[in-house]
Design an enzyme around this catalytic site. Sequence first.
Site, PDB file in Angstrom:
ATOM      1  CE  LYS A 252     -13.465  14.728 -46.502  1.00 56.91           C
ATOM      2  NZ  LYS A 252     -13.488  13.564 -45.633  1.00 56.91           N
ATOM      3  CG  ASN A 253     -17.221  15.522 -44.639  1.00 60.64           C
ATOM      4  OD1 ASN A 253     -16.330  14.646 -45.144  1.00 60.64           O
ATOM      5  ND2 ASN A 253     -16.953  16.254 -43.488  1.00 60.64           N
TER       6      ASN A 253
ATOM      7  CB  CYS B 148      -8.529  11.276 -39.708  1.00 59.62           C
ATOM      8  SG  CYS B 148      -8.347  12.180 -41.290  1.00 59.62           S
TER       9      CYS B 148
ATOM     10  NE  ARG C 151     -13.429  10.336 -36.619  1.00 57.65           N
ATOM     11  CZ  ARG C 151     -13.164  10.805 -37.665  1.00 57.65           C
ATOM     12  NH1 ARG C 151     -12.024  10.716 -38.358  1.00 57.65           N
ATOM     13  NH2 ARG C 151     -14.163  11.368 -38.383  1.00 57.65           N
TER      14      ARG C 151
ATOM     15  CG  ASP D 298     -14.223  18.272 -40.157  1.00 56.86           C
ATOM     16  OD1 ASP D 298     -13.533  17.816 -39.282  1.00 56.86           O
ATOM     17  OD2 ASP D 298     -14.894  17.858 -41.132  1.00 56.86           O
TER      18      ASP D 298
ATOM     19  NE  ARG E 122      -8.617  10.471 -46.100  1.00 57.89           N
ATOM     20  CZ  ARG E 122      -9.053  10.056 -45.016  1.00 57.89           C
ATOM     21  NH1 ARG E 122      -8.137  10.048 -43.976  1.00 57.89           N
ATOM     22  NH2 ARG E 122     -10.319  10.076 -44.671  1.00 57.89           N
TER      23      ARG E 122
END
Length: 445
Positions: free
Chosen positions: A22-23, A125, A130, A324, A424
């Site tokens: 995903k990233n 999230c 952030r 993560d 997600r």
Amino acid sequence: MDRIRIRGGRPLHGKIAISGAKNAALPLMAASLLTEETLILRNLPHLADIATMTHLLAQHGTEFSMAGEHPDGGHMGHVLKLRTGEITSTEAPYDIVRKMRASVLVLGPLLARRGQARVSLPGGCAIGTRPVDMHICGLETLGAEIDLDDGYIVARAPEGLQGGVVVFSQVSVGATENLLMAATLAKGDVVLENAAREPEVGDLANCLNRMGARIEGIGSDTLRIQGVDRLSGADYTVLPDRIEAATYAMAAAITGGVVELLGARPELMEAVAAALSRANVTMQPTACGVLVGAAGAGHKDSSPGDGLVGIDVTTAPYPGFPTDLQAQLMALMATATGAATITETIFENRFQHVPELMRMGADITVKGATAMVRGRGQSAGSGGGGLHGAPVMATDLRASVSLVLAGLAAEGETVINRVYHLDRGYERLEEKLSGCGADIVRLVD
Ligand code: UD1
């Protein structure tokens, strides 16, 4: 809202196909804004965040066509063709950006190709404040004029971006990716110092080079980019998801099972393998991926918590232990024998799984950025690694999956609410786990 129900205590045995990362996929999709030609991306995971990025790009003028699935029946993800012949809007609206922080990755490409962008400040999230200050400062170093207006980043570079040296004050994956994309079309040479070294940044850089960019230093903390006039299309395969792979490695370990992670790349998971090895979990490369099992796992009476021992881990930028995976490791440590300390150095508010794990019987004390976990392994003869099922919910993606891991080990039934967080970032989670013997179903309301 959908929920997931798990009846725990079954060791996982079998094979799990690892999806595209995903990233890596999200910045690669944003990179399609840099060229009017077609970018073909292979091995994209089916995920809510990918759909969100598709909506965002569509309203900038990107056209999409599905080019089918990989020949193994979809287990290698789908193939997407992205073409942004013309950027029809340089605005990334709040309604889309608030759903996913990675939306801010359109800022660099829009500014580089069109000389202007108006991008909402991101949401995503709930794991801390952030900020995006480093994205903004970096682009200013390349000559952009940036204002904040009514919750939007308003950026202009009418004459195009210039060369320059950007020194990041802190390692940031997103800021590195935004600046990298912006720099490809700069008029001059750009140096990014203290750049993130995550493999997903490298994947983006490799794809950009395939598109005609001139980037050197890939994989190091100093990226040197020689700006070019234009980029072309390319055909690129997204790398496998090391976070998904390590999550399933811990799922195997927490249940006392043995699982082969098909397509996982061990060289991208060295810090995880080293940490898990200290916890008595082995990760061995195979011809098709990685084989994972805890000490004693695989025997007919192995059970959750068996053989696992507590370890101390501190999260760090790559090549360190990933933030993560911090929540998943905490679930694992809750079932181990002995104490563990887990220190989170990347995000200031990333222990939201702690109270939920405690409701399942975990013994955790948080002091500042460190969680002390007293493993329940010894308190047993009890099954479930000392955990019991409970209704739980979480407020972010990785916290949610840590509750899935705890539920797989726990005695009794766990119901996880707010499944949209899992959607997600974990493709076909229930299918992958139940394929290895887990009792896990989605309850659709
Ligand atoms: C990416 C990942 C996310 C992962 C994180 C850290 C994607 C889509 N997401 O998120 O899964 O948890 O890296 O590995 O790839 N920061 C600032 N100012 C900035 C930018 C960041 O202070 O301008 C801080 C953040 O608040 C955080 C730290 O830097 O404390 C690292 O964040 P960053 O690496 O930027 O995370 P993301 O790119 O958002």
